[in-house]
Design an enzyme around this catalytic site. Sequence first.
Site, PDB file in Angstrom:
ATOM      1  N   PHE A 171       0.823  -1.221   0.000  1.00 52.63           N
ATOM      2  CA  PHE A 171       0.000   0.000   0.000  1.00 52.63           C
ATOM      3  C   PHE A 171       0.856   1.271   0.000  1.00 52.63           C
ATOM      4  O   PHE A 171       0.374   2.348  -0.338  1.00 52.63           O
ATOM      5  CB  PHE A 171      -0.963   0.008   1.199  1.00 52.63           C
ATOM      6  CG  PHE A 171      -0.374   0.575   2.458  1.00 52.63           C
ATOM      7  CD1 PHE A 171       0.385  -0.193   3.310  1.00 52.63           C
ATOM      8  CD2 PHE A 171      -0.572   1.913   2.780  1.00 52.63           C
ATOM      9  CE1 PHE A 171       0.935   0.339   4.451  1.00 52.63           C
ATOM     10  CE2 PHE A 171      -0.013   2.458   3.926  1.00 52.63           C
ATOM     11  CZ  PHE A 171       0.739   1.666   4.769  1.00 52.63           C
ATOM     12  N   LYS A 172       2.128   1.142   0.359  1.00 54.59           N
ATOM     13  CA  LYS A 172       2.982   2.335   0.427  1.00 54.59           C
ATOM     14  C   LYS A 172       3.124   3.014  -0.932  1.00 54.59           C
ATOM     15  O   LYS A 172       3.440   4.201  -1.003  1.00 54.59           O
ATOM     16  CB  LYS A 172       4.344   1.960   1.009  1.00 54.59           C
ATOM     17  CG  LYS A 172       4.232   1.585   2.487  1.00 54.59           C
ATOM     18  CD  LYS A 172       5.560   1.223   3.110  1.00 54.59           C
ATOM     19  CE  LYS A 172       5.421   1.028   4.610  1.00 54.59           C
ATOM     20  NZ  LYS A 172       4.692  -0.217   4.975  1.00 54.59           N
ATOM     21  N   ASP A 173       2.870   2.270  -2.010  1.00 59.60           N
ATOM     22  CA  ASP A 173       2.930   2.877  -3.342  1.00 59.60           C
ATOM     23  C   ASP A 173       1.918   4.019  -3.505  1.00 59.60           C
ATOM     24  O   ASP A 173       2.173   4.957  -4.265  1.00 59.60           O
ATOM     25  CB  ASP A 173       2.636   1.828  -4.420  1.00 59.60           C
ATOM     26  CG  ASP A 173       3.778   0.820  -4.603  1.00 59.60           C
ATOM     27  OD1 ASP A 173       4.950   1.200  -4.401  1.00 59.60           O
ATOM     28  OD2 ASP A 173       3.495  -0.336  -4.954  1.00 59.60           O
TER      29      ASP A 173
END
Length: 468
Positions: A111-113
Site C-alpha cells: 500500500f505504500k505505493d
Amino acid sequence: MRYISTRGKAPALDFEDVLLTGLATDGGLYVPETLPRYTPEELMALRGLPYDELACRVMFPFVEGSIPESDFRAMVQETYAGFTHRAVAPMVQLDANEWVMELFRGPTLAFKDFALQLLGRLLDYFLEKRNQHVVILGATSGDTGSAAIEGCRHSSHVDIFILHPHERVSEVQRRQMTTVHSDNVHNIAVTGNFDDCQKMVKASFGDQSFLGGKTSLVAVNSINWARIMAQIVYYIYASLALGGPHRSLAFSVPTGNFGDIFAGYLARNMGLPVQQLVVATNQNDILHRFISENQYQPGKLQHTLSPSMDITISSNFERLLFDLYGRDSSGVVDFLEAASQGAVQLEETRWRGARRLFDSYTVNDQRTCEVIGEVYGEAGYLLDPHTAIGVESARRCRRDVTVPMVTMGTAHPAKFPDAVSRSGVDVEAGLPEHLSDLMEREERFTVLNNDLAEIQDFMARNWKFAEN
Ligand SMILES: *Cc1c(COP(=O)(O)O)cnc(C)c1O
C-alpha cells in the site's frame, strides 16, 4: 493550507515546506491546522468518480497555495495510471458484509505505493522550481525501501540511499530494491541489523555536515505528511462504493507506524461516516495495549512473519495523541516524556474518547498462518500475513454485523511466500506480470560495514554532484 507541529514550538509551514522538512524543528510532527469538512451532499457528489479524479479532489485542499490545480491533477493522474488494476484500489468480498480492499496493485505490491509514487513526483516538482537537489536517506526492513526507490527512481533532483540489514531482508523484498538500475538509486547492505541502520539514519539527519552543505537530507518515512494525505483517499473511495455517505463503514487496518489507520481517522473527521476503526497488530502490540487497556509502553522488538509491522514505537501515534489532548502540545510533550521513562496511561476520559472509535487486537505468527489457511478454505482467497492479521482482528472486534467491514489489504501474498507456505495452503502466489522475471534480474548493491563514518563517506562520494 497551513501545517502546525504537534509539539507547538516550530513555525507553521505551507505544504511545500512540510513536504521537504519531515520532522518539525521541535521534534514534533506536522498536522493540518484545520481539516476540510464534507457535508453528505458534497460526498454524494463524489460518488462514482474514477480513483485519480477522487484523489485529486480530496487532496487538493491540502496542497492549495503551493501548487496550481492543473499541475497537481496531472501528477495525480500519472501516479495512479501506474497501478495495475483499473479500479486502482479494488475490493474483494470475503463474506456477507466483509471485504478486503486491495491496496497492493501498485509497482511494489504494497500500500505504500499509494503515497510514495506521488511523493516522488511532488518532490521533483518543487525541487525543479527551486532549482535544488536533495538526498533521501532511509532504512528499511522491507516494504518502505522498495516503495521509496520506485517512487524516486525517475526524480532528477533526488538521490536516494536506502540502508537494509545485509542478508536479513526477504529475497523478494531485497530484489525489489536492488534490481532498480537508476543512477540516483543507491542500495547499501549494512553488516548489522535494522536497528543499526535506523540509528545511522537518525545520526545522519542530526548532523548533515558530511554532505559539506551542498545538499540536504529529506525523510520519506511515514512521518512525512504527504504520505498520510494520499492515504485518506482510499477510505473515501471504499465508503462511496459501499453505500456512503448514507451508510457507515468499519475498517480494520494492519498497523505498524499508525500511518495508514491515521488517514482513516482523518477521513472520518472530514465527515466520512465511519463507525469503527480496528487497530490490527502483530506481536509488536504497543498500540493494542494502549487501545485495549490504556497502557502505553514500548516493548522489545520481535521479528514476525509480518515484518512491515515490526516496530516498538509507532511514530504517527503522536498525531492522534495531539487530538486526544485537544490539540494541547504541552500534554503531548509531557506524555511522551513520561513514556520514555516507563509505562504511562492517558487520563481516563481522554482514553475513553479514543475508545469510542478505535478497537484493537493482536495476532501471533501461528494464528496468522491459520487465518491464511481458513480464509483460503472459505473464500478461495489468498491473504498475505499483514492482511490476515487485519481480517482476524476485524472478525474479533466487530461491533455490528450490519455495518460493512473493510480490511485494508496492505500487501500482495507473493511478497511473503514463507508465511503462505507455512499456512499449509497448497497454492503458490505468483508475482504479477511486471515482476515475473524479478528473480532473474541483475542486482546492484554495496555492502558496507556497520560504521557511520564509512556510510557517510560513501554517500558524500556518490550523490549526483559529489566531487569524487
Ligand atoms: C508499512 C506496512 C504496514 C504498516 O503501515 P503503517 O502505516 O506503518 O501502520 C502494514 N502492512 C504492510 C504490508 C506494510 O508495508
